[in-house]
Design a protein around this motif. Structure first.
Motif, short mmCIF file in Angstrom:
data_model
loop_
_atom_site.label_atom_id
_atom_site.label_comp_id
_atom_site.label_asym_id
_atom_site.label_seq_id
_atom_site.Cartn_x
_atom_site.Cartn_y
_atom_site.Cartn_z
N ASN A 117 49.53 42.82 -45.67
CA ASN A 117 48.56 41.80 -46.13
C ASN A 117 49.32 40.85 -47.06
OD1 ASN A 117 46.14 40.45 -46.47
ND2 ASN A 117 45.41 41.79 -48.09
N ASN A 118 50.45 40.39 -46.56
CA ASN A 118 51.37 39.57 -47.35
C ASN A 118 52.23 38.78 -46.35
OD1 ASN A 118 53.86 38.78 -48.64
ND2 ASN A 118 53.41 40.20 -50.31
N GLU A 119 51.98 37.47 -46.25
CA GLU A 119 52.67 36.66 -45.25
C GLU A 119 54.18 36.64 -45.45
OE1 GLU A 119 48.46 35.04 -45.37
OE2 GLU A 119 49.95 35.69 -46.83
N ALA A 120 54.61 36.58 -46.70
CA ALA A 120 56.05 36.56 -46.97
C ALA A 120 56.72 37.84 -46.48
CB ALA A 120 56.31 36.36 -48.46
N ALA A 121 56.02 38.96 -46.63
CA ALA A 121 56.56 40.24 -46.16
C ALA A 121 56.69 40.24 -44.65
CB ALA A 121 55.66 41.38 -46.62
N ALA A 122 55.69 39.68 -43.97
CA ALA A 122 55.75 39.62 -42.51
C ALA A 122 56.92 38.76 -42.05
CB ALA A 122 54.44 39.06 -41.96
N ALA A 123 57.15 37.63 -42.73
CA ALA A 123 58.24 36.74 -42.35
C ALA A 123 59.61 37.37 -42.61
CB ALA A 123 58.12 35.42 -43.11
N ALA A 124 59.70 38.21 -43.64
CA ALA A 124 60.99 38.81 -44.01
C ALA A 124 61.29 40.10 -43.25
CB ALA A 124 61.01 39.10 -45.52
N LEU A 125 60.26 40.76 -42.73
CA LEU A 125 60.45 42.09 -42.16
C LEU A 125 61.41 42.14 -40.97
CD1 LEU A 125 59.69 45.07 -42.33
CD2 LEU A 125 57.72 44.59 -40.85
N PRO A 126 61.41 41.19 -40.05
CA PRO A 126 62.34 41.31 -38.92
C PRO A 126 63.79 41.45 -39.36
CG PRO A 126 60.70 39.66 -38.42
CD PRO A 126 60.49 40.04 -39.86
N SER A 127 64.22 40.65 -40.33
CA SER A 127 65.61 40.72 -40.79
C SER A 127 65.87 42.01 -41.56
CB SER A 127 65.96 39.50 -41.65
OG SER A 127 65.14 39.44 -42.79
N VAL A 128 64.87 42.49 -42.31
CA VAL A 128 65.03 43.74 -43.05
C VAL A 128 65.21 44.91 -42.08
CG1 VAL A 128 63.84 45.41 -44.54
CG2 VAL A 128 63.80 42.96 -45.11
N LEU A 129 64.37 44.96 -41.05
CA LEU A 129 64.49 46.05 -40.08
C LEU A 129 65.82 45.98 -39.33
CD1 LEU A 129 60.90 46.19 -38.49
CD2 LEU A 129 61.87 47.67 -40.27
N ALA A 130 66.23 44.77 -38.95
CA ALA A 130 67.49 44.62 -38.22
C ALA A 130 68.67 45.09 -39.07
CB ALA A 130 67.68 43.16 -37.81
N ALA A 131 68.65 44.76 -40.35
CA ALA A 131 69.75 45.16 -41.24
C ALA A 131 69.83 46.67 -41.41
CB ALA A 131 69.59 44.47 -42.60
N GLY B 285 69.00 48.74 -39.00
CA GLY B 285 69.16 49.34 -37.69
C GLY B 285 67.87 49.92 -37.14
N LEU B 286 66.75 49.37 -37.57
CA LEU B 286 65.45 49.85 -37.12
C LEU B 286 64.78 48.81 -36.22
CD1 LEU B 286 64.06 51.22 -40.53
CD2 LEU B 286 65.21 52.51 -38.71
N ASP C 189 60.80 52.72 -34.17
CA ASP C 189 61.01 53.44 -35.43
C ASP C 189 59.81 53.36 -36.37
OD1 ASP C 189 63.88 54.23 -35.08
OD2 ASP C 189 64.09 52.05 -34.91
N ILE C 190 59.09 52.26 -36.31
CA ILE C 190 57.95 52.09 -37.20
C ILE C 190 56.98 51.09 -36.59
CG2 ILE C 190 59.01 50.23 -38.57
CD1 ILE C 190 57.68 51.62 -41.06
N SER C 191 55.69 51.43 -36.61
CA SER C 191 54.66 50.52 -36.10
C SER C 191 54.26 49.55 -37.20
CB SER C 191 53.44 51.30 -35.63
OG SER C 191 53.73 52.01 -34.44
N VAL C 192 53.91 48.33 -36.80
CA VAL C 192 53.58 47.29 -37.78
C VAL C 192 52.32 46.54 -37.34
CG1 VAL C 192 54.36 45.19 -38.94
CG2 VAL C 192 56.03 46.98 -38.34
#
Length: 340
Positions: free
Chosen positions: A246-260, A262-263, A268-271
């Protein structure tokens, strides 16, 4: 130059009927009004604002009172603004965007000056100081956002409690037993951002009903801090198999965080997120999400406001319309991975 006579001929009505359809001074059938508005759009007719105001006591301008906060994600607010301004233009109204920090003073000044026909308020807080001046104004208003007391004002919002419940229910159906909810910064709640705790309360109630462990954290609205926050969340709750955003900034940042890390999602995790469909396209987000209905809410607020202006239905009951949440499944929801 196109005049009202040209509009009348194109719409197949008399000059006076076309004028009444645009001014709202008399009741006109919806079909005739639509014909006139279509002719206005096709011909590019623009009435003289000064003459129109003198003749009708109307300005055909709506005031949009928005607020941009440092601890919220500004691009998300723009989706609401576009929905309001686009629908207002379609209905023959211009929009005056007001972003002053002192919303009470701005609303009172504009209402007293009679420079607008009505108000739309964004970023409505639980106990919003702008509501009493709005109720006292001669012009009607509409809210995008549900306050604690919406008496006397038409109100439109996403049903955030139901959204939280739906997120948890969907992951429960897939077999998840521990989830983490990332909300907007805590300051948003402290100043009255009730949508944060409404979604969280709904999620908590549904998690308790199913015996699911729900971890709740507040994340930043800015990079790079939100990236650090997400990494900390994944480290702190390694057994959580689902993320609720429930945080747009978190949604925008998550793809790069997961990639870094290796997830990938959903292996590995549902979103499941909560943001507008336009926001998802802008940032190419691959996550399933509940559409925050920014465009729809803005359009509905304007439609209700203009309806009041055109029918003089001041005595009609005010509405509170909560949009039911729907998950747009983009493939980021699956059964949890086997325990490692």
């Amino acid at each position: 130059m196109v005049n009202i006579g040209d509009v009348a001929r194109a719409a197949g009505v008399s000059r006076s009927t076309a004028s009444y359809a645009l001014s709202g001074k008399r009741t006109i059938s919806p079909a005739v009004r639509e014909n006139v508005e279509r002719a206005v759009r096709e011909l590019g007719y623009t009435p003289n604002a000064g003459a129109r105001a003198l003749a009708t006591s109307r300005t055909n301008v709506l005031a949009l009172l928005g607020q941009f906060f440092d601890d919220e994600f500004a691009p998300a607010m723009l989706q609401y603004i576009l929905g309001i301004t686009n629908r207002a233009r379609e209905l023959g109204f211009d929009t005056l965007l007001v972003t002053e920090g002192d919303g009470v003073e701005a609303l009172t000044r504009i209402a007293t000056s009679r420079m607008v026909d009505g108000f739309v308020l964004l970023n409505v807080a639980e106990f919003d100081e702008r509501l009493d001046p709005l109720r006292a104004a001669q012009q009607p208003g509409a809210l995008v956002g549900l306050p604690g007391d919406a008496t006397g004002i038409d109100t439109f919002d996403l049903d955030f409690d139901a959204a939280g419940r739906l997120m948890v229910e969907r992951l429960h159906e897939m077999g998840h037993r521990e989830l983490t909810l990332v909300s907007q910064p805590e300051h948003v709640v402290e100043r009255g951002g009730a949508y944060v705790w409404r979604l969280a309360d709904g999620a908590r109630a549904k998690a308790d009903e199913h015996g699911i462990r729900l971890n709740h954290v507040f994340g930043s609205s800015h990079q790079p801090q939100i990236g650090d926050d997400l990494n900390a969340v994944l480290d702190r709750y390694p057994q959580a198999t689902g993320l609720l955003l429930n945080n747009e900034a978190a949604a925008a940042a998550l793809p790069s965080v997961l990639a870094a890390r290796g997830l990938s999602s959903p292996a590995d995790i549902s979103v499941i997120g909560r943001y507008s469909d336009e926001f998802a396209r802008t940032f190419s987000l691959p996550f399933s999400a509940i559409d925050s209905a920014a465009d729809l809410l803005g359009r509905r607020a304007v439609e209700q406001l203009v309806s009041r202006l055109r029918t003089a239905a001041d005595a009609s009951p005010h509405v509170i319309e909560l949009i039911a949440p729907v998950i747009d499944d983009r493939g980021s929801i699956a059964a949890p991975p086997p325990r490692r």
